[in-house]
Design a protein around this motif. Structure first.
Motif, PDB file in Angstrom:
ATOM      1  N   GLN A  82      65.586 -39.409 -46.315  1.00  0.00           N
ATOM      2  CA  GLN A  82      66.682 -38.564 -46.226  1.00  0.00           C
ATOM      3  C   GLN A  82      67.978 -39.275 -45.640  1.00  0.00           C
ATOM      4  OE1 GLN A  82      66.743 -35.268 -47.412  1.00  0.00           O
ATOM      5  NE2 GLN A  82      64.642 -35.398 -48.315  1.00  0.00           N
ATOM      6  N   ASP A 179      76.172 -35.055 -52.953  1.00  0.00           N
ATOM      7  CA  ASP A 179      74.818 -34.912 -53.357  1.00  0.00           C
ATOM      8  C   ASP A 179      74.596 -33.494 -53.575  1.00  0.00           C
ATOM      9  OD1 ASP A 179      74.246 -37.437 -53.216  1.00  0.00           O
ATOM     10  OD2 ASP A 179      73.313 -37.324 -51.332  1.00  0.00           O
ATOM     11  N   TRP A 180      75.429 -32.570 -53.062  1.00  0.00           N
ATOM     12  CA  TRP A 180      75.336 -31.124 -53.018  1.00  0.00           C
ATOM     13  C   TRP A 180      75.292 -30.604 -54.523  1.00  0.00           C
ATOM     14  CZ3 TRP A 180      79.455 -29.412 -48.755  1.00  0.00           C
ATOM     15  CH2 TRP A 180      79.226 -29.936 -47.405  1.00  0.00           C
ATOM     16  N   GLN A 181      74.271 -29.631 -54.532  1.00  0.00           N
ATOM     17  CA  GLN A 181      74.267 -28.870 -55.853  1.00  0.00           C
ATOM     18  C   GLN A 181      73.735 -27.359 -55.493  1.00  0.00           C
ATOM     19  OE1 GLN A 181      74.664 -30.286 -58.805  1.00  0.00           O
ATOM     20  NE2 GLN A 181      74.965 -32.053 -58.276  1.00  0.00           N
ATOM     21  N   HIS A 184      71.108 -26.126 -52.654  1.00  0.00           N
ATOM     22  CA  HIS A 184      71.119 -27.090 -51.537  1.00  0.00           C
ATOM     23  C   HIS A 184      71.315 -26.293 -50.214  1.00  0.00           C
ATOM     24  CE1 HIS A 184      71.362 -31.555 -50.249  1.00  0.00           C
ATOM     25  NE2 HIS A 184      72.215 -30.759 -49.152  1.00  0.00           N
TER      26      HIS A 184
END
Length: 205
Positions: A82, A179-181, A184
């Motif tokens: 992560q 990276d956020w979608q 999330h």
């Protein structure tokens, strides 16, 4: 104390249960500048360095994470592989480029929508009902350790609220916001000033 201005992205190299969770995090810093006992915000969570090593530009540090912290932060964020937003504690005299951040996560929110608008990234985030009174347009909020400005707020019938963020390309590139979608989960910390104002208002009422 922190400012919410991310200085590096780290990656969890390993995480093992030693009673608490012991995690080793790699980062592009110089280990000589990482002090044992120093505080580092990891995606909005203030943690204490217990070990460090590596070489300049390829360093690592280790932290112990309590079960309480694990239970109050994004699920599965402490697993190997992560990526984490990193910020060392600010020193007296440092520029306060973001806002005052304590490194204590108040709740976990959820990205409900993500789209590109005019070259930037626009996100709507759902926050639990207990945090809704602290979210205000043009106010500050910390999301995964990043100091951000709330652009709009929509209160929901169930007492929760959705707030909108606009992330410029630079911020998306140097943090995990890129990276956020939708779907999330993110760590949220409300503005400490909003916390005290809400408390004073509740006592008056």
């Amino acid at each position: 104390m922190f400012t919410g201005i991310i200085t590096a992205i780290g990656t969890i190299r390993e995480a093992r249960n030693t009673g608490d969770l012991h995690a080793v995090i790699t980062c592009p810093w110089d280990p000589a500048g990482i002090a044992i006992g120093a505080s580092i915000a990891c995606s909005g969570v203030c943690l204490t360095v217990v070990e460090r090593g590596g070489t300049a530009g390829d360093a690592w540090f280790a932290v112990d994470i309590s079960g309480e912290t694990v239970s109050r932060t994004v699920p599965r964020m402490w697993e190997a592989g992560q990526r984490l937003n990193l910020e060392p504690a600010m020193k007296l005299g440092d520029e306060l480029g973001g806002h005052i951040v304590t490194g204590h996560v108040d709740a976990v929110g959820m990205i409900v929508s993500a789209e590109e608008v005019g070259g930037s990234h626009q996100f709507w985030v759902r926050t639990p009902a207990e945090l809704a009174p602290y979210i205000a347009p043009k106010g500050s909020v910390t999301v995964d350790g990043i100091s951000l400005t709330v652009n709009a707020v929509e209160d929901q019938p169930d007492g929760t609220c959705h707030f909108m963020l606009n992330i410029i390309p630079h911020t998306a590139e140097v943090t995990t916001a890129g990276d956020w979608q939708a779907g999330h989960a993110v760590n949220l910390e409300i503005d400490v000033l909003a916390r005290y104002l809400q408390r004073m208002q509740s006592l008056r009422g």
